[in-house]
Structures are given as structure tokens and as C-alpha cells.
Scaffold this active site. Sequence first.
Site, mmCIF file in Angstrom:
data_model
loop_
_atom_site.group_PDB
_atom_site.id
_atom_site.type_symbol
_atom_site.label_atom_id
_atom_site.label_comp_id
_atom_site.label_asym_id
_atom_site.label_seq_id
_atom_site.Cartn_x
_atom_site.Cartn_y
_atom_site.Cartn_z
ATOM 1 N N ARG A 1 0.896 -1.177 0.024
ATOM 2 C CA ARG A 1 0.023 -0.033 0.008
ATOM 3 C C ARG A 1 0.910 1.330 0.138
ATOM 4 N NH1 ARG A 1 -3.336 -3.483 3.532
ATOM 5 N NH2 ARG A 1 -4.801 -4.144 2.174
ATOM 6 N N LYS B 1 4.522 11.552 -11.391
ATOM 7 C CA LYS B 1 3.823 10.641 -12.302
ATOM 8 C C LYS B 1 4.126 9.311 -12.388
ATOM 9 C CE LYS B 1 1.172 13.769 -15.389
ATOM 10 N NZ LYS B 1 1.164 14.463 -16.451
ATOM 11 N N GLU C 1 12.783 18.617 -24.242
ATOM 12 C CA GLU C 1 11.839 19.008 -22.997
ATOM 13 C C GLU C 1 12.564 20.452 -22.409
ATOM 14 O OE1 GLU C 1 9.196 17.424 -21.968
ATOM 15 O OE2 GLU C 1 8.937 15.606 -22.892
ATOM 16 N N LYS D 1 9.326 22.857 -13.443
ATOM 17 C CA LYS D 1 8.440 21.856 -13.371
ATOM 18 C C LYS D 1 7.967 21.928 -11.973
ATOM 19 C CE LYS D 1 7.053 17.606 -14.121
ATOM 20 N NZ LYS D 1 7.076 16.168 -14.901
ATOM 21 N N GLU E 1 -2.684 17.776 -12.211
ATOM 22 C CA GLU E 1 -3.230 18.239 -13.773
ATOM 23 C C GLU E 1 -4.732 18.455 -13.752
ATOM 24 O OE1 GLU E 1 -0.888 16.239 -16.792
ATOM 25 O OE2 GLU E 1 -2.303 16.684 -18.241
ATOM 26 N N ARG F 1 -1.114 22.284 -14.996
ATOM 27 C CA ARG F 1 -0.026 21.490 -15.276
ATOM 28 C C ARG F 1 -0.065 20.977 -16.536
ATOM 29 N NH1 ARG F 1 2.336 16.295 -11.443
ATOM 30 N NH2 ARG F 1 3.644 15.419 -13.155
ATOM 31 N N ASN G 1 2.294 20.047 -21.260
ATOM 32 C CA ASN G 1 2.272 19.087 -22.521
ATOM 33 C C ASN G 1 2.302 19.873 -23.922
ATOM 34 O OD1 ASN G 1 1.276 16.973 -21.008
ATOM 35 N ND2 ASN G 1 -0.708 17.640 -20.861
ATOM 36 N N HIS H 1 3.275 18.035 -26.812
ATOM 37 C CA HIS H 1 3.036 16.685 -26.640
ATOM 38 C C HIS H 1 1.967 16.097 -27.401
ATOM 39 C CE1 HIS H 1 6.252 17.316 -23.821
ATOM 40 N NE2 HIS H 1 6.112 16.268 -23.228
ATOM 41 N N HIS I 1 2.427 13.069 -29.319
ATOM 42 C CA HIS I 1 2.186 11.504 -28.875
ATOM 43 C C HIS I 1 1.484 11.076 -30.239
ATOM 44 C CE1 HIS I 1 1.821 12.732 -24.259
ATOM 45 N NE2 HIS I 1 2.891 12.054 -24.705
ATOM 46 N N HIS J 1 10.528 9.969 -28.147
ATOM 47 C CA HIS J 1 9.821 11.024 -27.309
ATOM 48 C C HIS J 1 10.100 12.218 -27.845
ATOM 49 C CE1 HIS J 1 6.804 12.517 -24.710
ATOM 50 N NE2 HIS J 1 7.777 12.997 -24.099
#
Length: 367
Positions: A128, A150, A192, A234, A244, A248, A252, A255, A259, A271
Site C-alpha cells: 500500500r 507521475k 523538454e 516543473k 493536472e 500542469r 504538454n 506533446h 504523442h 519521444h
Amino acid sequence: MKGLDFVWEEVKVELDKDSYDILIGPGVLTNVGEDLKNKFPASSYFIISDSNVSDILGEDLLNILKSEGLNTYLLSFPAGEASKNMDTVVSLARDMVKKGADRKSLVLALGGGVTGDIAAFLASIYMRGIRCIQLPTSLLAQVDSSVGGKTGVDIPEGKNLLGTFFQPKRVYCDIGTLASLPRDEFINGMAEVVKYGMIMSRELFEILEGNYPEILNLEPELICKIVTQSCSIKADVVSKDEKEGGLRRILNFGHTVGHAIEAASDYTISHGCAVSIGMVVVSRLAIIKGMFSEDEFIRLKNLLDNLGLPTKVPANSDTKTLIELLYHDKKTIAGKINFVLCPEIGRCFVTDKIDVKEVEEAIDSCR
Ligand code: GLY
């Protein structure tokens, strides 16, 4: 805090009781043992890394921690995105159980983005939830994926579809590890860094524009500066919007289209390269909307070219396929795509008021 030659930079991610520090500099990994012993005592430490990183840095880190008297194990999995699945997580969890990992154990994620995502996901669900520390070794992981909590793995239906938000207790960025990376991987991460300049910092963008040869030569003070500035941006965004809900989303930038380009290439385009092309496409979209100048567009394209990043939509990704993929992204809500647009270098906003025809025009004019 002192590293070997330099003072380590420190950036704080402010999240009340979940706040943590990012330490950046050369020689951070070789000095990590004492810091872990004093600040993060644990019943056992589990270094998790992929088969590439494990042989070089994993063994070194294992020895460093053992020499501090810390009860440490090194677990690895086959390198590559194909390992980013539940089978890897279960197999690592079972190894941890066999080695006696308990709720006071600590996971050390040593490697690039795939390792950070898998190891932090495992830590977030093992008994947990046990503590996790990130030790990112690629530029992309240092400036992006290790910060912000994330975590996730892929399933055949899509990337990162299973995951959690789970903040690390600390992030150690040893910029010395970047020299051991394949050059393409370093360049990939630079996409990035350019993103942070575009969305939040004209100053960072201009550092990149004025110093790209030295950056590509991995000049340590400059690398330290751009990693620190990227992490600060960041950290600031994540502190204001951890899950997000709104702000946030600006991370992207490039992105959404990126993607789709990655998926259309069946992930043969990296990427960072896909994000680079995505930034060019959305900047063209901003010009079509009358919101961005041609001069600044050229500066963005020149910077990406100078860094060795691609700026054209690949000939074999047709516009119709890209549009279909865009509307199937997990972030597309009720058929509305959120685009991050920059009205100028260093500022951005999010909008869903974009017509699909404008997206098609932007893609077609970036071929
Ligand atoms: N890489 C985008 C984010 O962490 O939100």
C-alpha cells in the site's frame, strides 16, 4: 551541499507534507550514501534499474550504499519500453518479498524515464505504498519524468494507462551520468528543456540559443544551469497543480501532437523527437490563429535544428491518421483537444477553441 567540485543546486517542490528537494550537480551519486543514511533511514534499500544501467551505475551505487553499512539490493529488468508493464512490476515485487522488503524499505529508481515510471509505480502500491527516491540518469528523466510524481505502466490499449500520482521523497540528479548516455538520448531530452523555455522562460530559451555548442559538448556548468532551471519550472507548476487539474497541462506543450506522431510511427520516433516536431506544429497553429510571430517561429525552428532535433512532420505519417490519433489521446475530453499555445517565447496558455481544419493546415504546412 557540497559535491565533488561544485556546490549542488537545490530546487524544492512545495507540496505541504509531501514537499521534497531535487539535488543537482556532478558527483551527486557518489555522495548519496551518507545522505540516504542520515536523512532516509530504511530497513532495506532496493535499487531498481534496467539491464543497461544496472551493470554500470547499479553495481557502483550498490557498493556505495553497502560501504555505508546499508542493507541494499539491486534488482533489474530488461531495458526498453516493452518492459513497462504489469508483469515487470509483479516480478520485481515478488523479488522484493523474497528479499524481505517491508513497509520501512525504500525504493531507489536508478535510470531513465521507463525505470522511474516502473519503480515509482511499484513503490506506490507495494504494501500500500513505501517510500521512493528518484535517481534519474538521462536528461529526459532529470528535467521531466523524475519530478512531479507521475508513475505508470503501459497496457496493449495504450501507454501509461495504469498509474498513480506518487511523489518521490527526494530526487538526485547527477549530471555526470549524462556523459555515459548515447548522444541521441541526450538530444532527445533537450526537447523538454526547449519546451520549458517556450512555455515559461525566455531567459532559458536565450541561454539555449546562445550556448548550444557548449551544451552539446556537455559543459558541466551550463548543463547544471539548464537542468536546474528546467526543474525549477516543473517544480513550480507541480506545486500549484499536482494532479493536472489545470495549470500542469502547460507541460504538454508540443506533446499532444507529439504523442500522435510517436504512435503513428509505431514508436520508432523517440519521444523527444516527436515533441520537437509537435512544438513546431503547434507554433505554426498559433501563427494560423494570428497569435504567434513568424520571427519567433523561426527562432524556435533554428534552435531545434541547431540541437539536432527534427522539425518536420515525417512524410510517412499522413494527416488523417495523425488527426484520428489526436482525438483518441487519453487527454482528449468529450472530443475537445486542449492545445498549449505560446503567444511569444516564454509565455503560454491552454485553449480548446481550435478547429480541426486549423490543426490539419498546421500539420500540412510543417512537412
Ligand atoms: N511530463 C508532463 C508532466 O509531468 O505533467
